[in-house]
Design a protein around this motif. Structure first.
Motif, PDB file in Angstrom:
ATOM      1  N   LEU A 150     -41.786  23.255  45.158  1.00  9.40           N
ATOM      2  CA  LEU A 150     -41.626  24.618  44.678  1.00  9.40           C
ATOM      3  C   LEU A 150     -40.153  24.998  44.757  1.00  9.40           C
ATOM      4  N   PRO A 151     -39.577  25.458  43.688  1.00  8.32           N
ATOM      5  CA  PRO A 151     -38.167  25.878  43.740  1.00  8.32           C
ATOM      6  C   PRO A 151     -38.008  27.112  44.623  1.00  8.32           C
ATOM      7  N   VAL A 152     -36.884  27.166  45.290  1.00  7.97           N
ATOM      8  CA  VAL A 152     -36.598  28.288  46.180  1.00  7.97           C
ATOM      9  C   VAL A 152     -35.399  29.061  45.605  1.00  7.97           C
ATOM     10  N   LEU A 153     -35.570  30.337  45.414  1.00  7.36           N
ATOM     11  CA  LEU A 153     -34.509  31.217  44.903  1.00  7.36           C
ATOM     12  C   LEU A 153     -33.917  31.975  46.073  1.00  7.36           C
ATOM     13  N   PRO A 154     -32.640  31.800  46.353  1.00  9.47           N
ATOM     14  CA  PRO A 154     -32.031  32.529  47.465  1.00  9.47           C
ATOM     15  C   PRO A 154     -32.240  34.033  47.288  1.00  9.47           C
ATOM     16  N   VAL A 155     -32.422  34.690  48.441  1.00 12.06           N
ATOM     17  CA  VAL A 155     -32.698  36.131  48.420  1.00 12.06           C
ATOM     18  C   VAL A 155     -31.569  36.904  47.760  1.00 12.06           C
ATOM     19  N   HIS A 156     -30.298  36.514  48.009  1.00  8.29           N
ATOM     20  CA  HIS A 156     -29.174  37.292  47.468  1.00  8.29           C
ATOM     21  C   HIS A 156     -29.103  37.204  45.954  1.00  8.29           C
ATOM     22  N   ALA A 157     -29.798  36.242  45.335  1.00  6.69           N
ATOM     23  CA  ALA A 157     -29.758  36.108  43.881  1.00  6.69           C
ATOM     24  C   ALA A 157     -30.861  36.886  43.190  1.00  6.69           C
ATOM     25  N   THR A 158     -31.795  37.434  43.935  1.00  6.62           N
ATOM     26  CA  THR A 158     -32.906  38.172  43.325  1.00  6.62           C
ATOM     27  C   THR A 158     -32.491  39.617  43.104  1.00  6.62           C
ATOM     28  N   VAL A 159     -32.857  40.222  41.934  1.00  8.01           N
ATOM     29  CA  VAL A 159     -32.566  41.622  41.608  1.00  8.01           C
ATOM     30  C   VAL A 159     -33.859  42.270  41.162  1.00  8.01           C
ATOM     31  N   PRO A 160     -34.389  43.228  41.912  1.00  8.99           N
ATOM     32  CA  PRO A 160     -35.633  43.897  41.508  1.00  8.99           C
ATOM     33  C   PRO A 160     -35.465  44.567  40.141  1.00  8.99           C
ATOM     34  N   ILE A 161     -36.524  44.555  39.337  1.00  8.04           N
ATOM     35  CA  ILE A 161     -36.485  45.142  38.008  1.00  8.04           C
ATOM     36  C   ILE A 161     -36.226  46.645  38.062  1.00  8.04           C
ATOM     37  N   THR A 162     -36.712  47.292  39.151  1.00  4.19           N
ATOM     38  CA  THR A 162     -36.480  48.742  39.286  1.00  4.19           C
ATOM     39  C   THR A 162     -34.996  49.057  39.433  1.00  4.19           C
ATOM     40  N   THR A 163     -34.277  48.154  40.123  1.00  7.22           N
ATOM     41  CA  THR A 163     -32.834  48.345  40.261  1.00  7.22           C
ATOM     42  C   THR A 163     -32.129  48.231  38.920  1.00  7.22           C
ATOM     43  N   LEU A 164     -32.567  47.235  38.136  1.00  7.25           N
ATOM     44  CA  LEU A 164     -31.972  47.043  36.826  1.00  7.25           C
ATOM     45  C   LEU A 164     -32.217  48.257  35.933  1.00  7.25           C
ATOM     46  N   ILE A 165     -33.425  48.785  36.002  1.00  7.99           N
ATOM     47  CA  ILE A 165     -33.756  49.958  35.183  1.00  7.99           C
ATOM     48  C   ILE A 165     -32.942  51.164  35.635  1.00  7.99           C
ATOM     49  N   ALA A 166     -32.821  51.329  36.974  1.00  4.19           N
ATOM     50  CA  ALA A 166     -32.053  52.444  37.506  1.00  4.19           C
ATOM     51  C   ALA A 166     -30.585  52.352  37.085  1.00  4.19           C
ATOM     52  N   ASP A 167     -30.046  51.099  37.133  1.00  6.02           N
ATOM     53  CA  ASP A 167     -28.649  50.924  36.705  1.00  6.02           C
ATOM     54  C   ASP A 167     -28.475  51.251  35.233  1.00  6.02           C
ATOM     55  N   ALA A 168     -29.419  50.812  34.432  1.00  4.22           N
ATOM     56  CA  ALA A 168     -29.342  51.088  32.998  1.00  4.22           C
ATOM     57  C   ALA A 168     -29.416  52.587  32.730  1.00  4.22           C
ATOM     58  N   GLU A 169     -30.305  53.286  33.455  1.00  3.26           N
ATOM     59  CA  GLU A 169     -30.432  54.726  33.283  1.00  3.26           C
ATOM     60  C   GLU A 169     -29.151  55.441  33.699  1.00  3.26           C
ATOM     61  N   ALA A 170     -28.545  54.977  34.798  1.00  7.93           N
ATOM     62  CA  ALA A 170     -27.300  55.581  35.255  1.00  7.93           C
ATOM     63  C   ALA A 170     -26.187  55.377  34.234  1.00  7.93           C
ATOM     64  N   ASP A 171     -26.136  54.150  33.675  1.00  9.23           N
ATOM     65  CA  ASP A 171     -25.119  53.883  32.660  1.00  9.23           C
ATOM     66  C   ASP A 171     -25.337  54.748  31.417  1.00  9.23           C
ATOM     67  N   ARG A 172     -26.607  54.938  31.036  1.00 10.93           N
ATOM     68  CA  ARG A 172     -26.908  55.764  29.874  1.00 10.93           C
ATOM     69  C   ARG A 172     -26.483  57.203  30.118  1.00 10.93           C
ATOM     70  N   GLU A 173     -26.787  57.722  31.319  1.00 11.18           N
ATOM     71  CA  GLU A 173     -26.390  59.093  31.641  1.00 11.18           C
ATOM     72  C   GLU A 173     -24.872  59.236  31.666  1.00 11.18           C
ATOM     73  N   THR A 174     -24.185  58.213  32.200  1.00 13.04           N
ATOM     74  CA  THR A 174     -22.721  58.238  32.224  1.00 13.04           C
ATOM     75  C   THR A 174     -22.157  58.265  30.808  1.00 13.04           C
ATOM     76  N   ALA A 175     -22.747  57.443  29.936  1.00 14.67           N
ATOM     77  CA  ALA A 175     -22.296  57.411  28.542  1.00 14.67           C
ATOM     78  C   ALA A 175     -22.538  58.754  27.861  1.00 14.67           C
ATOM     79  N   GLU A 176     -23.704  59.352  28.129  1.00 11.45           N
ATOM     80  CA  GLU A 176     -24.000  60.652  27.538  1.00 11.45           C
ATOM     81  C   GLU A 176     -23.036  61.717  28.052  1.00 11.45           C
TER      82      GLU A 176
END
Length: 294
Positions: free
Chosen positions: A54-80
């Motif tokens: 089973l492949p092992v993904l180091p913890v520091h390389a994992t990014v929760p999808i909620t974080t990605l969505i939050a970052d995208a929303e923040a960037d959108r608000e900044t752009a607006e």
């Protein structure tokens, strides 16, 4: 999941490849930073994968999808926000430009109005201490532009300087509106005859002043000699007043007059029809023409 990382079955590799492709196309509004997270995560999965394990993904390389969505929303608000600020700046610049143009137009109008007013009124310097002085600002009256004086300035004892605003506005109106004014002026119905009489110094005036007077006045103006204008106003409206006549005041008394040397010539006026003639008290000569030297 086990200490040190996240266990990913080989069957999930296709999912990571899909994620890698999505990240490469920058879909769903993800920016370059989000794509980099996806690529790093997929690469870590591939490198950690070995046959039968089973492949092992180091913890520091994992990014929760909620974080990605939050970052995208923040960037959108900044752009607006940036877009809103930029729009507000453009609107502000446009308003400032409009205000500047309006100020320029107002300044030109004020300068034109000031030039049209002409030089300030100056009271006559030769006025005697008993004279009532009147001066008019240059350009205060312009019949072509329907301009009339709009203010009056004077200085009263004790009170001091005063300025009275007439707020005069001249405009073309209907006959009904003109008749509804506070002061109504009627021209002579026979202007030709009135003009001939005025040329001879005879002017008629009819007035109706409720609470003051109502009647007709005859004004006769004559200039028998240079430097003299005789104005006689006759009307039943005038009542005899006990005006004091003493030396240096008035004309109808022995010591009255202007103080100038006496002359042997006199002016006589008929109290009925107003006819006047000149008479010489020394020679007894009478004539209608002004004597020589006068």
């Amino acid at each position: 999941q086990h200490p040190g990382g996240v266990a990913v079955p080989p069957s999930m590799l296709s999912c990571w490849s899909l994620i890698l492709g999505i990240a490469g196309t920058n879909a769903l509004g993800f920016n370059a930073q989000h794509a980099q997270h996806f690529k790093a995560a997929a690469a870590a999965v591939v490198l950690a994968t070995s046959p039968g394990a089973l492949p092992v993904l180091p913890v520091h390389a994992t990014v929760p999808i909620t974080t990605l969505i939050a970052d995208a929303e923040a960037d959108r608000e900044t752009a607006e926000l940036k877009a809103a600020i930029e729009k507000a700046k453009k609107l502000s610049d446009a308003q400032e430009k409009a205000d500047l143009e309006a100020a320029k137009v107002a300044a030109k109008s004020a300068a034109k109005a000031l030039a049209a007013r002409g030089p300030p009124a100056k009271l006559p310097s030769k006025a005697a201490d008993t004279d009532l002085s009147v001066a008019l600002r240059g350009g205060a009256i312009n019949l072509r532009e329907l301009r009339v004086p709009q203010s009056l300035g004077l200085s009263l004892p004790v009170v001091g300087p005063l300025r009275i605003e007439f707020n005069a506005v001249v405009s073309k109106v209907t006959p009904e509106m003109a008749a509804d004014a506070d002061v109504v002026v009627g021209l002579p119905t026979d202007l030709v005859k009135a003009g001939k009489k005025a040329a001879g110094g005879d002017v008629g005036l009819a007035v109706d002043l409720p609470g003051f007077a109502s009647g007709r006045l005859d004004v006769d103006v004559s200039t028998p000699r240079d430097g003299e204008a005789d104005v006689v106003v006759t009307s039943p409206l005038f009542k005899r007043l006990p005006i004091q006549k003493t030396k240096g005041l008035g004309r109808f008394c022995f010591d009255c007059g202007t103080g100038a040397p006496e002359s042997e010539w006199f002016v006589a006026r008929n109290l009925g029809n107003g006819v006047q003639f000149y008479g010489n008290a020394k020679t007894g000569v009478s004539q209608f023409e002004a004597p020589k030297g006068f």
